[in-house]
Motif scaffolding. Structure first.
Motif, mmCIF file in Angstrom:
data_model
loop_
_atom_site.group_PDB
_atom_site.id
_atom_site.type_symbol
_atom_site.label_atom_id
_atom_site.label_comp_id
_atom_site.label_asym_id
_atom_site.label_seq_id
_atom_site.Cartn_x
_atom_site.Cartn_y
_atom_site.Cartn_z
ATOM 1 N N ASP A 258 -4.942 0.942 4.253
ATOM 2 C CA ASP A 258 -5.177 0.259 3.051
ATOM 3 C C ASP A 258 -6.383 0.668 2.284
ATOM 4 O O ASP A 258 -5.705 1.218 1.100
ATOM 5 C CB ASP A 258 -5.818 -0.501 3.163
ATOM 6 C CG ASP A 258 -5.329 -2.097 3.906
ATOM 7 O OD1 ASP A 258 -3.998 -2.902 3.137
ATOM 8 O OD2 ASP A 258 -6.021 -2.312 4.838
ATOM 9 N N ARG A 259 -7.329 1.807 2.496
ATOM 10 C CA ARG A 259 -7.170 2.966 1.871
ATOM 11 C C ARG A 259 -6.870 4.940 2.145
ATOM 12 O O ARG A 259 -6.535 4.576 3.003
ATOM 13 C CB ARG A 259 -9.076 1.983 2.105
ATOM 14 C CG ARG A 259 -9.529 1.313 1.586
ATOM 15 C CD ARG A 259 -10.796 1.538 2.289
ATOM 16 N NE ARG A 259 -11.133 1.715 3.749
ATOM 17 C CZ ARG A 259 -12.313 1.928 4.484
ATOM 18 N NH1 ARG A 259 -13.961 2.209 3.596
ATOM 19 N NH2 ARG A 259 -12.274 2.476 6.228
ATOM 20 N N SER B 175 0.890 -1.175 0.089
ATOM 21 C CA SER B 175 0.026 -0.247 0.223
ATOM 22 C C SER B 175 0.960 0.961 0.221
ATOM 23 O O SER B 175 1.961 1.358 0.699
ATOM 24 C CB SER B 175 -0.686 -0.189 1.076
ATOM 25 O OG SER B 175 -1.594 1.132 1.319
#
Length: 394
Positions: free
Chosen positions: A255-256, A103
């Motif tokens: 992750d986002r 990521s």
């Protein structure tokens, strides 16, 4: 016609105060115009500034060479500014970046390359080592760490601005504690209106941050987006200090994108209490008018964003559970280039320095130096990334 000042800087924030300090070593006849922080935020009807706070992250770890260079140059001068002013503002507690495997890997790879170019020491920490090194964080097993121990940590922006303004005044700069409402090129000089009074100068630097477009300070507005940002404060007691007292400044890349978060270590605020502060960078509220900016700064920020940040905070830092929580407003001033603006407007006598892109506090002393160079020399060279800093106008 004789002018009142050779140079006027509008904006007594982090960039403007730094520009005044640097300019005082280059020239005489300088004025720095800007109001003090309001005594009562929620009833104030004038302009605001985002440096009304006690902590901002400092680091040189950055995926962009220009931004990394600005930070490194500024950080190298912190101790000198502290020594000369007698005002302490830099806490060298280090800065930790964490991210799950793969990521944001492109950003991490670029930041490591920039760090090697600048000679910065970045320690890479394996997932198995993170819990032992930084036990205040509850991270998933695939998170890696990147720790910058030296020239990193956090600064007190209020104290830094006080130090810059003090040294500027000692260097001969005239401080005018008022709000400039218009700037006009007369063809022979620049005329600045301040609370009904007019001052003239050979050149003017507008360094009014997110408020640069909200008065008639520029011949044409700069192309920026002033975005609302909410910050969250956890009140820290003795129990929490045992967990968080020795933590570094921290950036967690989730992750986002909406899970990305920055965290400041516990810092004592003017009310006498100690707070751990955190924030994110995904709010979409755009501020386009002076009235809207004032209303935002008088608010407590977004309740929805506060709740979102608190959910992430408690996942990452379970020891915060039960701590009192408050929130507050901030703004971020974004440019389409991703770089700050430092250049002249349509007038050869009016320059602009703005566009922090939510990362400029740590670099403000260097950006102020660039503003001073711009006023005295009329341009910025390649070594100062002058081409990248060319303003874009709406």
């Amino acid at each position: 016609m004789a002018v009142d000042f050779r140079f006027i800087i509008i904006g007594r924030g982090m960039m403007g105060a730094a520009a005044a300090r640097h300019l005082s070593a280059m020239a005489d006849g300088i004025a720095l115009i800007g109001p003090r922080e309001p005594a009562e935020r929620k009833s104030h009807e004038g302009v605001f500034a985002s440096h009304y706070d006690e902590a901002r992250i400092t680091r040189t770890f950055d995926g962009n060479l220009a931004w990394g260079s600005f930070a490194a140059r500024a950080l190298d001068r912190y101790r000198e500014i502290e020594a000369r002013s007698g005002i302490s503002f830099f806490s060298e507690v280090g800065c930790l970046f964490t991210a799950p495997e793969k990521s944001e890997q492109d950003y991490i790879d670029r930041a490591l390359t920039v760090s090697r170019t600048l000679g910065n020491e970045i320690e890479t920490i394996a997932p198995s080592q993170l819990p032992g090194r930084f036990p205040f964080l509850a991270l998933d097993a695939d998170f890696h760490g990147y720790f910058e121990r030296k020239r990193a940590g956090h600064i007190n922006p209020r104290a830094l601005v006080r130090a810059q303004a003090m040294l500027a005044e000692q260097g001969g700069v005239t401080l005018i504690e008022a709000t400039a409402t218009s700037v006009r090129d007369t063809g022979a000089h620049v005329e600045v209106t301040v609370d009904g009074r007019r001052y003239s100068a050979e050149r003017v630097l507008v360094a009014a941050g997110g408020f640069s477009n909200f008065h008639a300070l520029l011949p044409r507005p700069v192309d920026t987006k002033v975005m609302a940002r909410t910050v969250v404060f956890y009140e820290i007691g003795e129990r929490e200090m045992a967990v968080f007292g020795d933590m570094p400044s921290t950036v967690v890349l989730g992750d986002r994108e909406e899970d990305h978060i920055y965290i400041l270590p516990p810092v004592r605020y003017p009310d006498g209490k100690i707070y751990l502060k955190l924030g994110g960078d995904t709010e979409t509220l755009s501020i386009n008018r002076l009235e809207d900016a004032g209303a935002w700064f008088r608010s407590g920020g977004s309740a929805a964003e506060r709740d979102h940040l608190c959910r992430i905070a408690l996942q990452l830092m379970p020891a915060l559970a039960g701590s009192p929580v408050t929130s507050g407003p901030c703004v971020a001033n974004f440019t389409p280039t991703g770089y700050p603006y430092a250049g002249f407007t349509q007038s050869p006598r009016i320059a602009v320095l703005t566009g922090g892109n939510f990362v400029a506090a740590k670099s403000s002393d260097e950006l102020g130096r660039l503003g001073a160079v711009l006023l005295t020399e009329g341009r910025l060279g390649d070594s100062d990334f002058g081409g990248e800093l060319t303003p874009v106008f709406a």
